[in-house]
Design a protein around this motif. Sequence first.
Motif, short mmCIF file in Angstrom:
data_model
loop_
_atom_site.label_atom_id
_atom_site.label_comp_id
_atom_site.label_asym_id
_atom_site.label_seq_id
_atom_site.Cartn_x
_atom_site.Cartn_y
_atom_site.Cartn_z
N GLY A 72 40.13 45.39 32.89
CA GLY A 72 39.63 45.09 31.56
C GLY A 72 38.11 45.18 31.53
O GLY A 72 37.45 45.35 32.55
N TRP A 73 37.54 45.03 30.34
CA TRP A 73 36.10 45.06 30.17
C TRP A 73 35.43 43.83 30.76
O TRP A 73 35.98 42.72 30.69
N ASP A 74 34.23 44.01 31.30
CA ASP A 74 33.34 42.89 31.54
C ASP A 74 32.58 42.73 30.23
O ASP A 74 31.60 43.44 29.96
N THR A 75 33.07 41.83 29.42
CA THR A 75 32.53 41.70 28.06
C THR A 75 31.15 41.05 28.03
O THR A 75 30.47 41.09 27.00
N LEU A 76 30.74 40.47 29.14
CA LEU A 76 29.40 39.90 29.23
C LEU A 76 28.40 40.99 29.59
O LEU A 76 27.37 41.16 28.93
N LYS A 77 28.72 41.76 30.61
CA LYS A 77 27.84 42.83 31.06
C LYS A 77 27.67 43.92 30.00
O LYS A 77 26.58 44.47 29.81
N ALA B 10 41.61 32.45 22.98
CA ALA B 10 41.49 33.47 21.93
C ALA B 10 41.90 32.92 20.57
O ALA B 10 41.22 33.17 19.56
N ASN B 11 42.98 32.16 20.54
CA ASN B 11 43.42 31.56 19.28
C ASN B 11 42.34 30.64 18.71
O ASN B 11 42.07 30.66 17.51
N ASP C 86 40.90 41.41 31.08
CA ASP C 86 41.68 40.67 32.07
C ASP C 86 41.90 39.25 31.56
O ASP C 86 41.16 38.78 30.68
N PRO C 87 42.90 38.55 32.11
CA PRO C 87 43.17 37.18 31.65
C PRO C 87 42.16 36.19 32.22
O PRO C 87 42.46 35.34 33.05
N ASP C 88 40.93 36.33 31.76
CA ASP C 88 39.80 35.53 32.23
C ASP C 88 39.15 34.89 31.00
O ASP C 88 38.70 35.60 30.10
N VAL C 89 39.12 33.58 30.98
CA VAL C 89 38.62 32.87 29.81
C VAL C 89 37.20 33.30 29.46
O VAL C 89 36.85 33.47 28.28
N LYS C 90 36.36 33.54 30.47
CA LYS C 90 34.97 33.95 30.20
C LYS C 90 34.93 35.32 29.51
O LYS C 90 34.09 35.56 28.65
N MET C 91 35.84 36.22 29.92
CA MET C 91 35.87 37.53 29.29
C MET C 91 36.37 37.44 27.85
O MET C 91 35.92 38.19 26.98
N ARG D 118 50.43 31.95 33.75
CA ARG D 118 49.54 30.85 33.37
C ARG D 118 48.15 31.32 32.92
O ARG D 118 47.68 30.87 31.86
N PRO D 119 47.48 32.20 33.65
CA PRO D 119 46.15 32.61 33.17
C PRO D 119 46.20 33.37 31.84
O PRO D 119 45.24 33.31 31.05
N PHE D 120 47.30 34.02 31.56
CA PHE D 120 47.45 34.72 30.28
C PHE D 120 47.62 33.73 29.14
O PHE D 120 47.06 33.91 28.05
N ALA D 121 48.40 32.68 29.40
CA ALA D 121 48.55 31.64 28.38
C ALA D 121 47.21 30.95 28.10
O ALA D 121 46.85 30.72 26.95
N ASP D 122 46.47 30.66 29.18
CA ASP D 122 45.16 30.02 29.01
C ASP D 122 44.22 30.91 28.20
O ASP D 122 43.52 30.43 27.30
N ALA D 123 44.22 32.20 28.53
CA ALA D 123 43.35 33.14 27.81
C ALA D 123 43.75 33.23 26.34
O ALA D 123 42.89 33.30 25.45
N ALA D 124 45.05 33.21 26.08
CA ALA D 124 45.53 33.31 24.70
C ALA D 124 45.17 32.07 23.89
O ALA D 124 44.80 32.18 22.71
N TYR D 125 45.27 30.90 24.50
CA TYR D 125 44.88 29.67 23.79
C TYR D 125 43.41 29.71 23.40
O TYR D 125 43.03 29.33 22.28
#
Length: 238
Positions: A104-109, A180-181, A133-138, A171-178
């Motif tokens: 996935g993108w490094d949305t910060l960089k 995002a919501n 990627d399922p990364d909360v920071k991204m 789990r990391p996908f659920a965390d990322a989706a929450y």
Amino acid sequence: MTKLSVNINKLATLRNSRGGNVPNLVKSTQDIESFGAQGITIHPRPDERHIRYQDARDLKKVVSTEFNIEGNPIPKFIDLVLEVKPTQVTLVPDAEDAITSNAGWDTLKHKDFLIDVIKTFKKNGIRTSIFVDPDVKMVQGAAETGTDRIELYTESYADAFLKGEKETGVRPFADAAYVANDLNLGVNAGHDLSLDNITFFKDNIPNLLEVSIGHALICESIYLGIENVVNMYLHRLK
């Protein structure tokens, strides 16, 4: 219900392997929609080894559901999307020689670059999504770009599912989706989702709007028939 967008890249690969126009992508697309699919996805790459740029133009004339064009926003791709004006453009940071998307993108960089590209698409009435990627920071970084949605890159979930570790994998996908919501980002998902793993994923991802499925769906269709497989996915996504 989570929408099913069918990625038809593999049909284009099959067509290109022999030359000619079999299978006919326009007819195949119309059939897939008639079977119940709620969207069509294509991912043209610069070498046009499967989907050709002309396919995007031809399909725009016949797609009656949501039309999603994925790709790396190089100038040639941007020009194509602005010409075709699909329902949605999904930005994917894949290298020109990549066999398939693998990160996935490094949305910060790449924040400033993404802001500029997304602004251009949205100005033309095209919904935007960023492959992450399922990364909360991204996900948080994506929210700062102005994108409408994210698409979660689900390969790690699919791998975990195969290993019998689906709870850990999702789990990391659920965390990322929450997250995002909470940030008012729509959530899509795709890559290596299949009839085997799609239900558990959908049941654990809050407000999953859309999944894009190609490779698995076409492979499953070889055994089960594409009309049957499309409806099997629709049943699992209810």
